[in-house]
Design an enzyme around this catalytic site. Structure first.
Site, PDB file in Angstrom:
ATOM      1  N   VAL A 136      39.206  41.434  62.503  1.00  0.00           N
ATOM      2  CA  VAL A 136      37.822  42.229  62.507  1.00  0.00           C
ATOM      3  C   VAL A 136      37.182  42.319  63.794  1.00  0.00           C
ATOM      4  CG1 VAL A 136      35.629  42.404  61.296  1.00  0.00           C
ATOM      5  CG2 VAL A 136      37.570  41.407  60.039  1.00  0.00           C
ATOM      6  N   ASP A 138      33.994  42.905  65.613  1.00  0.00           N
ATOM      7  CA  ASP A 138      32.439  42.933  65.500  1.00  0.00           C
ATOM      8  C   ASP A 138      31.807  43.624  66.932  1.00  0.00           C
ATOM      9  OD1 ASP A 138      29.829  42.629  64.705  1.00  0.00           O
ATOM     10  OD2 ASP A 138      29.980  40.475  64.936  1.00  0.00           O
ATOM     11  N   PHE A 164      38.931  37.369  63.995  1.00  0.00           N
ATOM     12  CA  PHE A 164      37.531  37.825  64.323  1.00  0.00           C
ATOM     13  C   PHE A 164      37.361  38.032  65.785  1.00  0.00           C
ATOM     14  CE2 PHE A 164      37.764  36.059  60.213  1.00  0.00           C
ATOM     15  CZ  PHE A 164      37.103  36.850  59.212  1.00  0.00           C
ATOM     16  N   LYS A 165      37.169  39.202  66.352  1.00  0.00           N
ATOM     17  CA  LYS A 165      36.987  39.558  67.668  1.00  0.00           C
ATOM     18  C   LYS A 165      35.382  39.580  67.699  1.00  0.00           C
ATOM     19  CE  LYS A 165      37.783  42.576  71.476  1.00  0.00           C
ATOM     20  NZ  LYS A 165      38.368  43.930  71.785  1.00  0.00           N
ATOM     21  N   MET A 166      34.597  38.817  68.256  1.00  0.00           N
ATOM     22  CA  MET A 166      33.310  38.803  68.361  1.00  0.00           C
ATOM     23  C   MET A 166      32.815  39.343  69.657  1.00  0.00           C
ATOM     24  SD  MET A 166      33.186  37.789  65.372  1.00  0.00           S
ATOM     25  CE  MET A 166      31.518  37.615  64.765  1.00  0.00           C
TER      26      MET A 166
END
Length: 303
Positions: A136, A138, A164-166
């Protein structure tokens, strides 16, 4: 221990000076990245100028990249699109061609078309039915607030949502909250934005980073030191690369990696398609002045 970790940079797309996709240049970019010891490669992302290539070029580059990498490192294929059927089609193709993972942003189009949290969940669930792990992304570009409760729900209820890539503002705080609330469901907490907030994000629990392809060989030792418990070494390494990364992030964007690769003989042109403007001479000169003392592989690979 997180299942996914390390440095998984975004591969730029090589163009000829006339704007045509440069197949041989693309292969050289991938080889140069692998020679830098990257843990994986992401293709067709925003830093690959995905918004400047056609659908036919997109499929061609997916096939070319996966064929050329040939399993030497894992490959993530970006599949973001506003339309869920297109996202699903891209996910299925990536899996069929041997990709290890896909990455996608929340659905958006232009400045005003955004999906609801329910629609976001449904799109990721539909992509997950293709049976390939999902990262994902973000990212501020999507203009959508992916709340921690929504991300945790996706991680727990969609089997293929694993990473998750923030990249949103305050990424470290969001990573810390995501890991605390999601627990074992968060198999790969990553940061992005070229690693400009890498140290804070590692302190928050990130196990990996998705940078550009400019200097991954210089950034990877920071992650290695941090994982070994060497905070002082990681901090010193971060301080060493930060001026170059800051200039990349704030002044150059995705043009920086190709500028360095052209200087290093990896590719013949750092062309970007209109309406993207080329780097100004002063901006390019400062970029190279900041990168040269680091002596990265990309600056010497083709010489």
């Amino acid at each position: 221990m997180a299942k996914y970790k390390g440095i998984w940079p975004v591969a730029p797309v090589a163009f000829h000076d006339d704007g045509r996709v440069d197949d041989e240049g693309m292969r050289r970019i991938l080889d140069c990245m692998i020679d830098q010891g990257v843990d994986g490669i992401c293709i067709l992302a925003n830093y690959s100028e995905q918004f400047l290539i056609s659908d036919a070029e997109r499929e061609h580059l997916t096939r070319l990249s996966l064929d050329h990498v040939a399993g030497r490192v894992p490959v993530i294929v970006t599949i973001s699109h506003f339309a869920t059927p297109i996202v699903v089609e891209r996910a299925k193709l990536a899996r069929a061609l041997g990709a290890d993972m896909v990455m996608m942003m929340a659905p958006y189009h232009g400045a005003t078309l955004r999906a609801t949290p329910e629609q976001i969940f449904e799109q990721f669930a539909s992509a997950g039915d293709a049976g390939i792990p999902i990262m994902v992304q973000d990212a501020p570009m999507a203009g959508t607030d992916l709340t921690v409760p929504l991300l945790v729900k996706m991680a727990r209820e969609i089997e293929m949502v694993k990473l998750f890539k923030m990249e949103s503002a305050g990424a470290a705080a969001k990573l810390r909250a995501l890991i605390a609330e999601g627990g074992d469901a968060i198999e790969g907490p990553f940061d992005g934005e070229e690693g400009i907030t890498l140290l804070a994000d590692l302190d928050a629990g990130a196990t990996g980073t998705m940078t550009s392809a400019m200097i991954p060989d210089q950034i990877k030792p920071i992650l290695t030191a941090w994982e070994a418990g060497d905070r002082a070494g990681a901090t010193a390494g971060y301080a060493r690369i930060l001026p170059a990364v800051n200039h990349e992030n704030r002044q150059c964007g995705f043009r920086a990696a190709k500028a360095v690769m052209m200087e290093g003989g990896v590719i013949r042109s750092d062309f970007s398609r209109h309406p993207i403007a080329p780097l100004s001479d002063p901006t390019r000169a400062m970029l190279l002045d900041l990168v040269r003392p680091l002596d990265p592989v990309a600056l010497n690979w083709g010489k």
